[in-house]
Every structure is written in C-alpha cells, then in structure tokens.
Write an enzyme that holds these catalytic residues in place. Structure first.
Site, short mmCIF file in Angstrom:
data_model
loop_
_atom_site.label_atom_id
_atom_site.label_comp_id
_atom_site.label_asym_id
_atom_site.label_seq_id
_atom_site.Cartn_x
_atom_site.Cartn_y
_atom_site.Cartn_z
N ILE A 37 -9.32 4.90 3.35
CA ILE A 37 -7.91 5.08 3.00
C ILE A 37 -7.68 6.45 2.39
O ILE A 37 -6.81 7.21 2.82
CB ILE A 37 -7.45 3.97 2.03
N ASP A 55 -15.01 11.51 -6.08
CA ASP A 55 -15.74 10.40 -5.47
C ASP A 55 -17.21 10.76 -5.45
O ASP A 55 -17.63 11.61 -4.66
CB ASP A 55 -15.23 10.15 -4.04
N CYS A 91 -2.39 1.84 -4.91
CA CYS A 91 -2.36 0.84 -3.84
C CYS A 91 -3.75 0.25 -3.63
O CYS A 91 -4.02 -0.33 -2.57
CB CYS A 91 -1.87 1.47 -2.53
N ALA A 92 -4.62 0.40 -4.62
CA ALA A 92 -6.00 -0.07 -4.49
C ALA A 92 -6.14 -1.46 -5.12
O ALA A 92 -6.00 -2.47 -4.45
CB ALA A 92 -6.96 0.93 -5.12
N ARG A 93 -6.38 -1.51 -6.44
CA ARG A 93 -6.49 -2.78 -7.15
C ARG A 93 -5.95 -2.60 -8.57
O ARG A 93 -6.14 -1.56 -9.21
CB ARG A 93 -7.95 -3.27 -7.22
N ASP A 131 1.61 -0.91 -5.81
CA ASP A 131 1.60 -2.05 -4.90
C ASP A 131 0.70 -3.17 -5.40
O ASP A 131 0.73 -4.27 -4.87
CB ASP A 131 1.14 -1.59 -3.51
N GLU A 167 -0.82 -11.15 -10.30
CA GLU A 167 0.02 -11.28 -9.11
C GLU A 167 0.27 -12.76 -8.81
O GLU A 167 -0.68 -13.54 -8.82
CB GLU A 167 -0.63 -10.60 -7.91
N HIS A 180 2.26 -6.02 -3.24
CA HIS A 180 0.93 -6.05 -2.61
C HIS A 180 1.05 -6.20 -1.09
O HIS A 180 0.44 -7.10 -0.49
CB HIS A 180 0.07 -7.18 -3.20
#
Length: 347
Positions: free
Chosen positions: A179, A198, A256-258, A282, A287, A306
């Site tokens: 991603i 990273d 938008c990952a976790r 997201d 949730e 999500h």
C-alpha cells in the site's frame, strides 16, 4: 470422485463470487461446492473464540464444514474447536491480507493448510489513503458538513484555513509495503517530496521515488504523515503525543492502516490546539466508532467507516487469489501464499 468445497461468503465477497472463481481455477477437476453466507459487514466482525476479526459462529462453521475438504472464505473463523469437529478439512483459504481469522498453530497440528490473499486490497487502500489525504489538506470534511447544514463559509478561503497543496509538500509514509509503495508513486507523480520510514524496505525499492529516514526525522520534516505499518508489539501506539508534537505545526495525519497504531486522544488534543490542522481516518481503536467519540466533533477531521479496502475489484481479486490456491492444491502443486507451508507437500 468430486472434491467438496465450502464457499463461505458475505455481503462483500458473495458466495457466488467464490464459487465461480474456484470453478474456473479447478479446470476439469470435479467439485461439489456448497455455499453459506455470513452477515458481515451488516454485522461487524470481531473475536470468535481465540481468533480475531471473524464473522459467524463456531457452530455455524462446524455444521457447514461436515464432509468438506476445502473452505474458501473471507471472515469465517477457523478455531481449535472447529478443527476438532471437522476432520475432513485439508485446506482453508481466507481472502484476507493475512490469516487473522484462523488459528494457524492449531491448523498445523490438525494437518490443515491455511492460505491467504496478500495485496488483495492494496490499490483500493492506497487510493482511499490519497482521498483522505487530499480531503484533509483542503478542509473537505468541515466544508462539506457546513454546506449540508446550509451554511456557506467564505472564511475557509482565509489564508490560515484555506489548506495546502500536495505539490511541493513533504509527505512522510510510515511503512512501504504494497500500500505505502503505491501511495508513494502517486505522491511523487504529484510533485511531493516523499520520505519513508520502514526498517524492512530494500534501498533499491526507493530509488528515484522516496528517501529512507528515521522516524524522528520523518516526523520533524513532514507536513503530512500517513501510516502504513502492520500492528505488532513494536508498532502499537507508535504515534502519540510526543510524535505529534514533533511534527511541524499545522500538520496533517492520515491513518488507513490500523487504529492501534495511533493515540487518538492525542490527535484530538492536537487538532483542538492547532498542532494538527487536519486528519483523515478510516480505522479506529474501537469499531464501530462510539457515539461519544471526540473524533466526531474534532475540527478538520475526515472520517470513513473502515472502507478503504472495499471496492468491487477487491472482491474479485480476493476470490481469484484464494481460488488459485485451490487450483494448485487440486493439481498437487506447491501453495504460494501459505501460512504453514510444511503441512501440504506438493506431489
């Protein structure tokens, strides 16, 4: 003799999509495909016994898996109890990016190979990340809400509130997998300076596209920061008050990952103080998002429930990826995306 397959779908990847993909991948191999449908996403997924992010119950799966050799699913659980009651099962394929709904250790003990679908939603999630990034950078969330309420806010054109452009901005990506790398390519094409943190990325993967830096340097240099890391012990809560305070004032944060990667209370405080001018999320620590969440009233936030990884193309891609594993299994070939490859030996 035909091989019995269970296509355990939901309202996103329908059982019929799994069935058609498996039949295409099987070629001339005779199949007896049974179908069952769980209620996700109308009913949120959650823990089922010892596995996470699953849909349906152990009893439903046990009943549906009687006499079944192969199961293809998205959220159907695979637990120790299910495995103990379904001795005919040999291959369990989950169309998720990882086998989070399967007890891989127990499956290995029971001789069941577990396959998954890496990269299935990489394009959809990358596009959604960019959508939230652009929306947060230009105040789309608040302006949209005001207009829906019948309020025309010309003051959003003021210098202090009119937003920023991607071209020329420094954007930091925490994580450079399937991603993050796609997001980087689009940002670079738009004229952004892309920084990446990273520790697992190969230097050649960044050549001409992004600069690898430490997390501290990324935070201090980036006007926009986007999260693309997996949740591990090391990354849980990796962005909190200290990290947000290190960003340039008026920065933008996208996730938008976790939800577990980020301290959302710290985010709300930073939005209230102006340390962050905007954010796009997201994913959340809980949730569905609770009715009293501060995120619902914080300024400058763009929220989606999500859905970053959800597109019609993803449903078809995911079904094809796991169906390809079924085809390999039926032909006696080595499985490609297998979490416990020692269980199934290619012929």
């Amino acid at each position: 003799m035909s091989t019995t397959v269970l296509a355990a779908g939901n309202h996103f990847i329908r059982p019929s999509l799994f069935t058609r993909a498996v039949q295409a991948a099987a070629g001339d191999a005779p199949l007896d495909v049974r179908e069952i449908q769980f209620d996700w996403p109308h009913t949120p997924f959650g823990p089922v016994a010892e596995v996470i992010e699953a849909s349906g119950s152990e009893d439903e799966m046990i009943e549906a898996l009687q006499g079944v050799e192969i199961c293809v699913t998205e959220h159907g659980p695979l637990t120790e109890r299910i495995l103990a009651h379904c001795p005919d099962l040999k291959l369990f394929c989950t169309s998720r990016g990882g086998p989070v709904n399967a007890n891989v250790e127990a499956a290995t003990r029971h001789g069941v190979a577990v396959c998954y679908a890496p990269g299935r939603n990489a394009t959809a999630t990358a596009e959604h990340t960019l959508t939230l990034m652009l929306a947060a950078a230009r105040g789309v969330g608040d302006t949209h809400t005001d207009l829906r309420r019948g309020v025309w806010r010309g003051d959003y054109y003021d210098y202090d509130t009119c937003g920023i452009e991607i071209e020329g901005a420094t954007v930091g990506l925490i994580g450079f997998g399937a991603i993050g790398s796609r997001v980087a390519k689009v940002l670079a094409a738009m004229g952004a300076q892309v920084l990446v943190h990273d520790p697992y990325v190969r230097p050649e993967a960044l050549a001409g596209l992004a600069e690898q830096v430490s997390l501290d340097e990324l935070l201090t240099r980036s006007r926009i920061v986007s999260l693309h890391a997996r949740v591990t012990e090391e990354t849980t809560g990796m962005i909190g008050r200290k990290q947000i305070a290190a960003m340039p004032r008026g920065g933008i944060l996208v996730n938008c990952a976790r939800g577990a990667l980020l301290d959302y209370d710290a985010v709300c405080d930073a939005l209230d103080s102006g340390q962050l001018s905007g954010a796009g999320f997201d994913v959340f620590p809980e949730e569905p998002l609770p009715a009293g969440s501060r995120l619902l009233t914080a300024p400058g936030v763009v929220l989606t429930p999500h859905i970053a990884g959800g597109s019609q193309e993803v449903a078809h891609k995911a079904a094809r990826i796991v169906a390809a594993e079924v085809g390999r299994y039926l032909r006696g070939e080595a499985l490609v995306n297998c979490a416990n490859p020692g269980v199934f030996q290619a012929s």
